[in-house]
Write a protein that holds these residues in place. Structure first.
Motif, PDB file in Angstrom:
ATOM      1  N   ASP A 106      -2.689  12.341  12.302  1.00  0.00           N
ATOM      2  CA  ASP A 106      -2.018  12.823  11.098  1.00  0.00           C
ATOM      3  C   ASP A 106      -2.019  11.688  10.077  1.00  0.00           C
ATOM      4  O   ASP A 106      -1.130  10.843  10.076  1.00  0.00           O
ATOM      5  N   VAL A 107      -3.049  11.644   9.240  1.00  0.00           N
ATOM      6  CA  VAL A 107      -3.232  10.542   8.299  1.00  0.00           C
ATOM      7  C   VAL A 107      -3.395  11.114   6.903  1.00  0.00           C
ATOM      8  O   VAL A 107      -4.028  12.143   6.699  1.00  0.00           O
ATOM      9  N   GLU A 108      -2.799  10.411   5.935  1.00  0.00           N
ATOM     10  CA  GLU A 108      -2.899  10.832   4.547  1.00  0.00           C
ATOM     11  C   GLU A 108      -3.348   9.657   3.691  1.00  0.00           C
ATOM     12  O   GLU A 108      -3.069   8.498   3.999  1.00  0.00           O
ATOM     13  N   LEU A 109      -4.038   9.988   2.604  1.00  0.00           N
ATOM     14  CA  LEU A 109      -4.326   9.016   1.560  1.00  0.00           C
ATOM     15  C   LEU A 109      -3.275   9.226   0.479  1.00  0.00           C
ATOM     16  O   LEU A 109      -3.186  10.302  -0.111  1.00  0.00           O
ATOM     17  N   VAL A 110      -2.463   8.208   0.233  1.00  0.00           N
ATOM     18  CA  VAL A 110      -1.383   8.338  -0.739  1.00  0.00           C
ATOM     19  C   VAL A 110      -1.582   7.317  -1.848  1.00  0.00           C
ATOM     20  O   VAL A 110      -2.115   6.222  -1.636  1.00  0.00           O
ATOM     21  N   GLY A 111      -1.168   7.686  -3.039  1.00  0.00           N
ATOM     22  CA  GLY A 111      -1.281   6.803  -4.190  1.00  0.00           C
ATOM     23  C   GLY A 111       0.031   6.739  -4.940  1.00  0.00           C
ATOM     24  O   GLY A 111       0.756   7.731  -5.040  1.00  0.00           O
ATOM     25  N   TYR A 112       0.360   5.559  -5.471  1.00  0.00           N
ATOM     26  CA  TYR A 112       1.609   5.347  -6.195  1.00  0.00           C
ATOM     27  C   TYR A 112       1.337   4.679  -7.536  1.00  0.00           C
ATOM     28  O   TYR A 112       0.423   3.846  -7.657  1.00  0.00           O
ATOM     29  N   ARG A 113       2.143   5.045  -8.519  1.00  0.00           N
ATOM     30  CA  ARG A 113       2.194   4.290  -9.771  1.00  0.00           C
ATOM     31  C   ARG A 113       3.382   3.344  -9.682  1.00  0.00           C
ATOM     32  O   ARG A 113       4.504   3.766  -9.434  1.00  0.00           O
ATOM     33  N   ILE A 114       3.156   2.063  -9.888  1.00  0.00           N
ATOM     34  CA  ILE A 114       4.191   1.059  -9.697  1.00  0.00           C
ATOM     35  C   ILE A 114       5.174   1.058 -10.866  1.00  0.00           C
ATOM     36  O   ILE A 114       4.773   1.014 -12.032  1.00  0.00           O
ATOM     37  N   HIS A 115       6.450   1.094 -10.527  1.00  0.00           N
ATOM     38  CA  HIS A 115       7.497   1.037 -11.552  1.00  0.00           C
ATOM     39  C   HIS A 115       7.567  -0.385 -12.116  1.00  0.00           C
ATOM     40  O   HIS A 115       7.513  -1.366 -11.363  1.00  0.00           O
ATOM     41  N   LEU A 166       8.172  -5.882  -6.478  1.00  0.00           N
ATOM     42  CA  LEU A 166       6.806  -6.317  -6.214  1.00  0.00           C
ATOM     43  C   LEU A 166       6.138  -6.857  -7.467  1.00  0.00           C
ATOM     44  O   LEU A 166       5.229  -7.686  -7.384  1.00  0.00           O
ATOM     45  N   THR A 167       6.556  -6.387  -8.644  1.00  0.00           N
ATOM     46  CA  THR A 167       5.961  -6.887  -9.889  1.00  0.00           C
ATOM     47  C   THR A 167       6.435  -8.303 -10.199  1.00  0.00           C
ATOM     48  O   THR A 167       5.887  -8.942 -11.107  1.00  0.00           O
ATOM     49  N   ARG A 168       7.449  -8.776  -9.487  1.00  0.00           N
ATOM     50  CA  ARG A 168       7.937 -10.140  -9.711  1.00  0.00           C
ATOM     51  C   ARG A 168       7.589 -11.045  -8.525  1.00  0.00           C
ATOM     52  O   ARG A 168       8.237 -12.065  -8.301  1.00  0.00           O
ATOM     53  N   GLY A 169       6.587 -10.635  -7.773  1.00  0.00           N
ATOM     54  CA  GLY A 169       6.056 -11.502  -6.731  1.00  0.00           C
ATOM     55  C   GLY A 169       6.620 -11.299  -5.354  1.00  0.00           C
ATOM     56  O   GLY A 169       6.278 -12.062  -4.438  1.00  0.00           O
ATOM     57  N   LEU A 189      -5.680  -0.041  -8.707  1.00  0.00           N
ATOM     58  CA  LEU A 189      -6.311   0.295  -9.978  1.00  0.00           C
ATOM     59  C   LEU A 189      -5.435  -0.240 -11.099  1.00  0.00           C
ATOM     60  O   LEU A 189      -4.269   0.134 -11.229  1.00  0.00           O
ATOM     61  N   ARG A 190      -6.015  -1.123 -11.917  1.00  0.00           N
ATOM     62  CA  ARG A 190      -5.294  -1.723 -13.044  1.00  0.00           C
ATOM     63  C   ARG A 190      -6.133  -1.502 -14.295  1.00  0.00           C
ATOM     64  O   ARG A 190      -7.179  -2.124 -14.465  1.00  0.00           O
ATOM     65  N   LEU A 197       1.560  -7.380  -8.209  1.00  0.00           N
ATOM     66  CA  LEU A 197       1.414  -6.055  -8.807  1.00  0.00           C
ATOM     67  C   LEU A 197       2.074  -6.026 -10.181  1.00  0.00           C
ATOM     68  O   LEU A 197       3.032  -6.756 -10.449  1.00  0.00           O
ATOM     69  N   GLN A 198       1.550  -5.171 -11.046  1.00  0.00           N
ATOM     70  CA  GLN A 198       2.068  -5.035 -12.400  1.00  0.00           C
ATOM     71  C   GLN A 198       2.532  -3.604 -12.632  1.00  0.00           C
ATOM     72  O   GLN A 198       2.087  -2.664 -11.951  1.00  0.00           O
ATOM     73  N   GLY A 199       3.452  -3.454 -13.579  1.00  0.00           N
ATOM     74  CA  GLY A 199       3.922  -2.119 -13.912  1.00  0.00           C
ATOM     75  C   GLY A 199       2.782  -1.208 -14.295  1.00  0.00           C
ATOM     76  O   GLY A 199       1.850  -1.614 -15.005  1.00  0.00           O
ATOM     77  N   ASP A 200       2.827   0.040 -13.798  1.00  0.00           N
ATOM     78  CA  ASP A 200       1.818   1.072 -14.047  1.00  0.00           C
ATOM     79  C   ASP A 200       0.525   0.848 -13.277  1.00  0.00           C
ATOM     80  O   ASP A 200      -0.430   1.616 -13.451  1.00  0.00           O
TER      81      ASP A 200
END
Length: 587
Positions: A416-425, A430-433, A446-447, A460-463
């Protein structure tokens, strides 16, 4: 006979394909898409280009009821319980008391403008009282309009729950008009019928939703393509059975979707994709059918009073009703104004407008024509201006970060495996290290227009959009990591209870994994986790041990593991409820 069948299929499929393809032009022009579907039905009807003579009210009502049940089930399925926590009280007031107030206000207008009797006027008011779930959900979920959570949740819940009240009032008032009974004689009977329909509908819907979730989770070997068909079929059975028992089938369909959609069910993502397609088909079919049923050449006789009544509903009755209902809930003036403006009428009102003719009322065709023109006025005036109104009232917000893609992978066996994608807030830690937990590292980042790996992307960066593989049980944990602003304590679920690092593997196995064969029972959990992660464990690191999962919860001196969290149900099958979890935690 065969030629007639082929011609009917050709015309029907052609109209559906035309409706789907015109959505591209509709979105570029900013036109309400459901208005396009209705327009194609009118063009194909007896006064249109194709001249199709369709005048079967019972057939149209059957098709519309079936389509509405599908739409309401999907509406409930896609509504998170979080929306109810945000806006349950104001939305329910709008969908109950609000429908009654709208019935009365529009009834007064119909009495003055059309000269109908009081019962017939109130019946017309009840027909027009329901906001259309298909129209509202399309605008708020597909139309790219992102609103503040409280306003969005209020509108979604109202549109999904006000149909049963409007249907009940319409059927009741149609019956009173057909029999000539007065309000006084029918008062107690109305209260009893309302309690019976809503009570049975609510009970059947909740039970049906739990049954759908239970059934799907027990059908582990079912062909994947049959899961969504089974779910929708059972939902329609709940709808029909509830109606046969004297309850509100439409309320049951919505609640069944709400309960099933908020349970953890197998292949939930594929269920949603299937239901999106079925809902579009239901919307197109319902609007085309109702468009074919209309006779535009008859509209001229009632055009002026119908348009006037429609504008009265848009600019007076709906805003006044919303203001009265939302006053106790401390909505701002802008929020009340926008909620009052998003009162789109659609296929539900036209569907209900068929009932007076089916009841044998002499004013049945008049009511149908008036309501049809009121719906056209609503879709043109309100549907074309929703985005502008939200922008003018400063209620638009940026698209939310969080889970944006979810694709189930059909792998051999029961994997039971899924490919999931998120847009970073932008405010995510995580955007601050902050360190990404080892088990949650993405495969691709993807940036902008560029693709990065986790090794060369830097913080990671926002969006940013991140993609990774996950088991079904991990998705909720990944939501905590990527889906919202989070602090370090929120980056992982740290277990149902805590063990110290001195606990041995043998002791753990004896209590929670007796079926697992242990080669080194004397090794401590701290030593085992240190070995697993190359003497560099980090908070949130996870290790599977038989039926449970161990999580690094706290580090001591020299970055050694100090506390371990134990997750009893790391891959709990979808649908496991609070009682199951409680029993598991109690052993």
């Amino acid at each position: 006979m065969l030629d007639w069948i082929s011609l009917a299929i050709l015309i029907g499929a052609g109209l559906i394909a035309a409706s789907a393809l015109t959505s591209l032009a509709s979105q570029r022009l900013g036109a309400p898409l459901l208005l396009v579907f209705l327009g194609i039905g009118l063009l194909a009807g007896e006064d249109g280009l194709l001249g199709i003579d369709f005048d079967s009210g019972p057939t149209a009502y059957f098709i519309g009821s079936l389509a509405l049940a599908i739409i309401l089930f999907d509406s409930g399925f896609e509504t998170p319980l979080r929306s109810y926590r945000i806006a349950a009280a104001p939305a329910i007031v709008l969908s109950t008391l609000g429908v009654v107030l709208t019935t009365g206000l529009v009834g007064v207008g119909a009495r003055l403008l059309l000269g109908l009797g009081w019962i017939e006027s109130l019946m017309l008011g009840a027909i027009a009282a329901s906001t259309d779930a298909a129209a509202v959900f399309f605008l708020l979920r597909v139309g790219g309009i992102t609103l503040r959570d409280r306003v969005k949740s209020t509108l979604e819940i109202e549109s999904g729950t006000n149909d049963p009240m409007a249907i009940f009032l319409t059927i009741t008032l149609s019956g009173l008009a057909a029999t000539g009974a007065g309000f006084e004689a029918a008062g107690l009977e109305l209260a009893s019928a309302f309690a019976r329909q809503m009570g049975i509908g609510a009970a059947a819907g909740v039970a049906g939703g739990f049954f759908i979730a239970w059934l799907l989770n027990r059908l582990g070997d079912l062909e994947p393509g049959l899961y969504p068909i089974t779910a929708l079929s059972v939902a329609l059975m709940v709808f029909a059975a509830t109606g046969m028992l004297g309850g509100s089938g439409f309320l049951a369909a919505y609640l069944a979707g709400l309960v099933a959609g908020n349970s953890r069910v197998r292949r939930a993502a594929s269920l949603r994709r299937f239901q999106i397609g079925m809902t579009w088909l239901a919307q197109i079919g319902m609007f085309l059918t109702l468009g074919l049923l209309a006779t535009p050449s008859e509209f001229g006789a009632v055009a002026l009073p119908a348009v006037a009544l429609g504008l009265y509903l848009i600019f007076v009755a709906r805003p006044l009703m919303v203001w009265l209902c939302l006053m106790p809930f401390r909505f701002t003036g802008r929020e009340i104004a926008f909620t009052g403006w998003v009162g789109l009428r659609g296929a539900v009102s036209i569907l209900l407008a068929i009932l007076p003719s089916l009841s044998g009322l002499p004013q049945g065709q008049l009511v149908f024509n008036v309501v049809f023109m009121m719906v056209l006025a609503s879709l043109i005036v309100q549907g074309w201006t929703i985005r502008a109104a939200a922008r003018r009232l400063k209620l638009l917000v940026p698209p939310p970060a969080g889970l944006v893609d979810r694709i189930e992978l059909d792998l051999p066996g029961k994997a039971d495996v899924e490919l999931v994608g998120y847009r970073i807030h932008p405010d995510n830690m995580l955007t601050r290290g902050a360190r990404i937990p080892r088990w949650a590292r993405p495969l691709v980042i993807l940036r902008g227009e560029r693709t990065h790996s986790v090794h060369d992307a830097g913080p990671l960066q926002g969006d940013d959009r991140v993609y990774l593989f996950a088991s079904h049980g991990q998705v909720d944990l990944l939501d905590r990591v990527y889906g919202s602003p989070a602090g370090p304590e929120e980056l992982a679920e740290l277990g149902d209870f805590v063990l110290t690092q001195e606990a041995t593997l043998g002791e753990l196995a004896a209590l929670y994994a007796p079926a697992v064969e242990v080669e080194t029972p004397a090794i401590t959990l701290g030593e085992m986790l240190a070995n697993e992660f190359n003497n560099q464990p980090a908070i949130g690191d996870r290790m599977r041990f038989g039926p449970i999962e161990l999580v690094v919860r706290k580090l001591g001196g020299d970055d050694r593991v100090a506390e371990i969290g134990v997750v009893l149900e790391p891959d709990a099958p979808a649908g496991r409820g609070w009682l199951d979890r409680l029993l598991a935690r109690l052993g």
